[in-house]
Design a protein around this motif. Structure first.
Motif, mmCIF file in Angstrom:
data_model
loop_
_atom_site.group_PDB
_atom_site.id
_atom_site.type_symbol
_atom_site.label_atom_id
_atom_site.label_comp_id
_atom_site.label_asym_id
_atom_site.label_seq_id
_atom_site.Cartn_x
_atom_site.Cartn_y
_atom_site.Cartn_z
ATOM 1 N N ALA A 58 0.838 -1.201 0.000
ATOM 2 C CA ALA A 58 0.000 0.000 0.000
ATOM 3 C C ALA A 58 0.871 1.248 0.000
ATOM 4 C CB ALA A 58 -0.910 -0.023 1.222
ATOM 5 N N GLY A 59 0.249 2.384 -0.280
ATOM 6 C CA GLY A 59 0.970 3.649 -0.253
ATOM 7 C C GLY A 59 1.134 4.230 -1.638
ATOM 8 N N LYS A 60 1.758 5.400 -1.708
ATOM 9 C CA LYS A 60 2.000 6.047 -2.989
ATOM 10 C C LYS A 60 2.984 5.222 -3.802
ATOM 11 C CE LYS A 60 1.154 10.790 -1.393
ATOM 12 N NZ LYS A 60 1.746 12.149 -1.220
ATOM 13 N N SER A 61 2.736 5.175 -5.097
ATOM 14 C CA SER A 61 3.578 4.318 -5.947
ATOM 15 C C SER A 61 5.045 4.726 -5.901
ATOM 16 C CB SER A 61 3.054 4.330 -7.385
ATOM 17 O OG SER A 61 2.876 5.641 -7.865
ATOM 18 N N MET A 62 5.329 6.016 -5.818
ATOM 19 C CA MET A 62 6.728 6.453 -5.808
ATOM 20 C C MET A 62 7.436 6.122 -4.500
ATOM 21 S SD MET A 62 7.983 7.687 -8.637
ATOM 22 C CE MET A 62 9.286 8.855 -8.248
ATOM 23 N N ASP A 63 6.669 5.705 -3.484
ATOM 24 C CA ASP A 63 7.280 5.269 -2.224
ATOM 25 C C ASP A 63 7.718 3.807 -2.284
ATOM 26 O OD1 ASP A 63 6.901 7.765 -1.123
ATOM 27 O OD2 ASP A 63 5.008 7.247 -0.153
ATOM 28 N N LEU A 64 7.322 3.101 -3.346
ATOM 29 C CA LEU A 64 7.718 1.711 -3.518
ATOM 30 C C LEU A 64 9.091 1.663 -4.184
ATOM 31 C CD1 LEU A 64 4.338 0.294 -4.887
ATOM 32 C CD2 LEU A 64 5.133 0.331 -2.519
ATOM 33 N N ALA A 65 9.999 0.898 -3.605
ATOM 34 C CA ALA A 65 11.375 0.880 -4.105
ATOM 35 C C ALA A 65 11.439 0.500 -5.582
ATOM 36 C CB ALA A 65 12.212 -0.098 -3.271
ATOM 37 N N THR A 66 10.624 -0.467 -5.983
ATOM 38 C CA THR A 66 10.620 -0.926 -7.377
ATOM 39 C C THR A 66 10.206 0.198 -8.322
ATOM 40 O OG1 THR A 66 10.299 -3.272 -6.967
ATOM 41 C CG2 THR A 66 9.378 -2.414 -8.991
ATOM 42 N N VAL A 67 9.112 0.888 -8.006
ATOM 43 C CA VAL A 67 8.621 1.977 -8.852
ATOM 44 C C VAL A 67 9.616 3.129 -8.849
ATOM 45 C CG1 VAL A 67 6.778 3.668 -9.189
ATOM 46 C CG2 VAL A 67 6.215 1.324 -8.517
ATOM 47 N N ASN A 68 10.162 3.440 -7.688
ATOM 48 C CA ASN A 68 11.112 4.541 -7.572
ATOM 49 C C ASN A 68 12.353 4.289 -8.414
ATOM 50 O OD1 ASN A 68 13.380 6.189 -6.048
ATOM 51 N ND2 ASN A 68 11.405 7.077 -5.475
ATOM 52 N N TYR A 69 12.806 3.043 -8.428
ATOM 53 C CA TYR A 69 13.985 2.700 -9.226
ATOM 54 C C TYR A 69 13.691 2.881 -10.719
ATOM 55 C CZ TYR A 69 17.944 -0.050 -10.983
ATOM 56 O OH TYR A 69 19.086 -0.465 -11.637
ATOM 57 N N LEU A 70 12.537 2.403 -11.156
ATOM 58 C CA LEU A 70 12.124 2.580 -12.549
ATOM 59 C C LEU A 70 12.052 4.065 -12.892
ATOM 60 C CD1 LEU A 70 10.946 1.725 -15.292
ATOM 61 C CD2 LEU A 70 8.712 1.502 -14.170
ATOM 62 N N ALA A 71 11.497 4.857 -11.983
ATOM 63 C CA ALA A 71 11.370 6.298 -12.207
ATOM 64 C C ALA A 71 12.749 6.960 -12.345
ATOM 65 C CB ALA A 71 10.586 6.935 -11.067
ATOM 66 N N GLN A 72 13.677 6.565 -11.489
ATOM 67 C CA GLN A 72 15.028 7.136 -11.558
ATOM 68 C C GLN A 72 15.701 6.788 -12.884
ATOM 69 O OE1 GLN A 72 17.542 6.319 -8.140
ATOM 70 N NE2 GLN A 72 15.779 6.393 -6.766
ATOM 71 N N LYS A 73 15.532 5.547 -13.311
ATOM 72 C CA LYS A 73 16.182 5.088 -14.536
ATOM 73 C C LYS A 73 15.598 5.758 -15.785
ATOM 74 C CE LYS A 73 19.441 2.191 -13.420
ATOM 75 N NZ LYS A 73 20.826 2.345 -13.932
ATOM 76 N N THR A 74 14.355 6.196 -15.706
ATOM 77 C CA THR A 74 13.692 6.746 -16.890
ATOM 78 C C THR A 74 13.368 8.230 -16.743
ATOM 79 O OG1 THR A 74 11.549 5.982 -16.014
ATOM 80 C CG2 THR A 74 12.714 4.514 -17.534
ATOM 81 N N ASN A 75 13.873 8.859 -15.678
ATOM 82 C CA ASN A 75 13.645 10.278 -15.405
ATOM 83 C C ASN A 75 12.157 10.622 -15.455
ATOM 84 O OD1 ASN A 75 14.555 12.872 -14.725
ATOM 85 N ND2 ASN A 75 14.440 13.552 -16.849
ATOM 86 N N THR A 76 11.393 9.836 -14.691
ATOM 87 C CA THR A 76 9.950 10.038 -14.632
ATOM 88 C C THR A 76 9.489 10.147 -13.180
ATOM 89 O OG1 THR A 76 9.649 7.627 -14.733
ATOM 90 C CG2 THR A 76 9.419 8.855 -16.794
ATOM 91 N N ASP A 77 8.294 10.668 -13.017
ATOM 92 C CA ASP A 77 7.615 10.718 -11.716
ATOM 93 C C ASP A 77 6.307 9.957 -11.923
ATOM 94 O OD1 ASP A 77 6.224 11.297 -9.424
ATOM 95 O OD2 ASP A 77 6.655 13.437 -9.443
ATOM 96 N N LEU A 78 6.240 8.725 -11.399
ATOM 97 C CA LEU A 78 5.158 7.805 -11.746
ATOM 98 C C LEU A 78 4.047 7.786 -10.696
ATOM 99 C CD1 LEU A 78 7.387 4.856 -13.004
ATOM 100 C CD2 LEU A 78 6.262 6.616 -14.370
ATOM 101 N N ASP A 79 2.852 8.043 -11.148
ATOM 102 C CA ASP A 79 1.661 7.962 -10.300
ATOM 103 C C ASP A 79 0.840 6.785 -10.831
ATOM 104 O OD1 ASP A 79 -0.651 8.246 -8.867
ATOM 105 O OD2 ASP A 79 -1.185 10.222 -9.658
ATOM 106 N N ILE A 80 0.967 5.627 -10.167
ATOM 107 C CA ILE A 80 0.357 4.402 -10.666
ATOM 108 C C ILE A 80 -0.811 3.981 -9.786
ATOM 109 C CG2 ILE A 80 0.748 2.002 -11.330
ATOM 110 C CD1 ILE A 80 3.705 2.633 -11.589
ATOM 111 N N THR A 81 -1.957 3.753 -10.404
ATOM 112 C CA THR A 81 -3.106 3.191 -9.701
ATOM 113 C C THR A 81 -3.221 1.722 -10.086
ATOM 114 O OG1 THR A 81 -4.283 5.308 -9.702
ATOM 115 C CG2 THR A 81 -5.602 3.322 -9.365
ATOM 116 N N PHE A 82 -3.097 0.838 -9.091
ATOM 117 C CA PHE A 82 -3.198 -0.612 -9.321
ATOM 118 C C PHE A 82 -4.641 -1.045 -9.052
ATOM 119 C CE2 PHE A 82 1.152 0.280 -7.910
ATOM 120 C CZ PHE A 82 1.907 -0.315 -8.910
ATOM 121 N N LEU A 83 -5.400 -1.299 -10.101
ATOM 122 C CA LEU A 83 -6.803 -1.695 -9.952
ATOM 123 C C LEU A 83 -6.914 -3.207 -9.782
ATOM 124 C CD1 LEU A 83 -8.314 0.571 -12.751
ATOM 125 C CD2 LEU A 83 -8.410 0.969 -10.285
#
Length: 527
Positions: free
Chosen positions: A73-98
């Protein structure tokens, strides 16, 4: 004095002209599109001694299925996996997992309320409301410019499945194992060996194998309790039985220059005849019309079932892995066999080809499509593939030349990360490390290779839902066909009843549906 005044005026004019040029250049730069600005920034190298300020991360909002995985649970950018992807691609990801179980319903509700993200995931563009309503962006120019890895690693068959009228309307994820046919017949090879049975090549040889399973006690318990072949309710997981005759229930097929649902293709009559024989001779599970997933699974794992249908990646996990654990003394050996050829049938065999597993559609008003394409391009790069399969380098895996070491206990996100972000079909080095078992790896490779040799072409890949079939659910394969097919197989109706059913289906709107499918095929896919 006059000379000084003239020189001063000349200098003033030059300065003014220079200012105009500068202002004009600035105006052009400001009015240019974001792509040109990005290109200009990328091509301007800082002079030695200067520090270049990195571009701000691009904000991207996504809706994806949680693929029935437990995602923290929590904001997607607080997840280590998402944060790593964001760093590698210079993005700020707001992901809703339905939720996976009602993902499409949730997506429709979100869209109906006006809540539309930059990117959403679906299983094929034909299921996307944005594509159907003309709200999906054509990604072709961005992929040509920013997607070298996408173009290199995704085959044309997958792009064809997401292309309409020359427009690429989604980024596709490849089928597992790069095996578009995706499903196989699995057989207990240890039962075959015990009874001296060779791999069946035809439908009649397949029936002969099933008869031996029924009569010769291959599980060795002294009881006649073997189930030669098992499937599930609503005719699920009998795909390759139908596929012996080149048809599947849930896909369309080409027959005599017409495109029609597989369940009304004349070859379906032959497939139903095969199942009718199997039922009459007790070669198929007598509860095949009511088996739930749990019951079907339990029968297979209880040493009762000789053959069944399932996905390519199931070769080891769950089947071989679980049976070896549950039946160690029996030394079970699960293998995938090529789909036997149906009697009096000469066409393609197996499962209908589905070159894409899922697709990512971009809303047409998205301001930064180049950032989205760049992110997916990284995911199919060599580095991105290792990330989706093995996690964060230095944390859950390490590389020393060609040697890879995977630390499973340091990778709690592996299941949901791969399910959500993996875009490639198969990465051999990563899979070998993940499986970490030569027997299992070799079994998977053999299954993939067998699957890649068969498959039924999908004439309407990427087609939006037929209006006629959508408006009348009874015209779909989960409609009246279920009852008609059951009556034939159970012996309540003769095989010729199929012709009666098809004639009735056509009168109720089926003819119109066939015309819609054929017209679309002729306009979009016919070569």
């Amino acid at each position: 004095m006059k000379m000084k005044i003239k020189m001063k005026m000349k200098f003033t004019r030059l300065v003014t002209l220079a200012c105009v040029v500068c202002l004009t250049g600035a105006t052009v730069a400001c009015s240019s599109d974001k792509d040109s600005t990005t290109t200009a920034q990328a091509s301007t190298a800082p002079t030695p001694g200067q520090s270049s300020k990195p571009a701000a991360p691009e904000k991207i909002r996504l809706f994806v299925s949680n693929n029935a995985q437990q995602i923290p649970a929590g904001k997607s950018m607080d997840l280590a996996t998402v944060n790593y992807l964001a760093q590698k691609t210079n993005t700020d990801l707001d992901i809703t997992f339905l939720p996976h179980e009602n993902y499409m319903d949730q997506l429709k509700l979100k869209f109906a309320s006006g809540d539309i993200p930059n990117v959403h995931m679906v299983w094929g563009i034909e299921t996307s409301d944005l594509v159907i309503n003309g709200l999906a962006m054509d990604l072709k120019p961005y992929i040509d410019k920013y997607g070298p890895n996408l173009k290199k690693n995704i085959p044309q068959s997958a792009w064809d499945a997401v292309t309409l009228n020359g427009k690429i309307l989604a980024i596709p994820q490849l089928a597992q194992g790069n095996a578009p046919a995706e499903r196989m017949i699995y057989v207990r090879k240890d039962w075959m060996d015990k009874l001296g049975i060779k791999e069946p090549k035809t439908s009649e040889e397949f029936l002969t194998m099933l008869r031996a399973f029924r009569d010769k006690d291959p599980n060795g318990n002294g009881k006649k309790d073997e189930i030669p072949f098992s499937s599930r309710e609503k005719f699920e997981w009998a795909d390759n039985i139908f596929g012996m005759y080149g048809v599947n229930l849930d896909s369309n097929s080409l027959y005599n220059n017409e495109v029609m649902p597989g369940f009304v293709n004349p070859n379906m009559k032959k497939a139903l005849g095969m199942l009718k024989t199997m039922y009459a001779e007790k070669l198929i599970d007598t509860e095949f019309l009511t088996n739930t997933r749990a019951i079907w699974d339990q029968k297979i794992k209880s040493d009762l079932v000789g053959s069944w249908n399932h996905v390519v990646f199931g070769a080891w996990d769950p089947w071989q892995k679980e049976l070896s654990k549950l039946l160690p003394d029996k030394k079970p050996n699960v293998v995938a066999i090529p789909t036997p050829r149906g009697e009096d049938y000469e066409g393609q065999l197996g499962r209908v080809e589905k070159p894409v597993l899922k697709t990512f559609v971009v809303h047409k008003d998205t301001k930064n499509p180049e950032a989205i394409v760049k992110m997916f391009d990284w995911l199919v790069s060599d580095e991105g593939q290792m990330f989706t399969e093995l996690g964060i380098e230095g944390q859950s895996y390490t590389k020393d030349g060609s040697t890879i070491k995977y630390l499973a206990d340091k990778d709690p996100d592996v299941k949901w990360r791969s399910a959500v972000f993996q875009m490639h079909g198969f990465n051999e080095p990563a899979q070998k490390v993940l499986i970490n078992n030569d027997e299992a790896y070799n079994k998977l490779i053999q299954t993939i290779e067998t699957s890649r040799k068969e498959g039924i072409a999908n004439p309407t890949a990427g087609m939006p839902p037929s209006e006629t079939l959508t408006k009348n659910a009874d015209l779909g394969y989960k409609g009246s066909f279920q009852e008609a097919a059951a009556k034939i197989i159970l012996g309540e109706k003769p095989l010729d009843y199929f012709d009666e059913y098809v004639a009735s289906w056509k009168k109720q709107g089926g003819d119109k549906a066939i015309k819609e499918l054929t017209d679309w095929y002729n306009a979009n896919r016919k070569k």
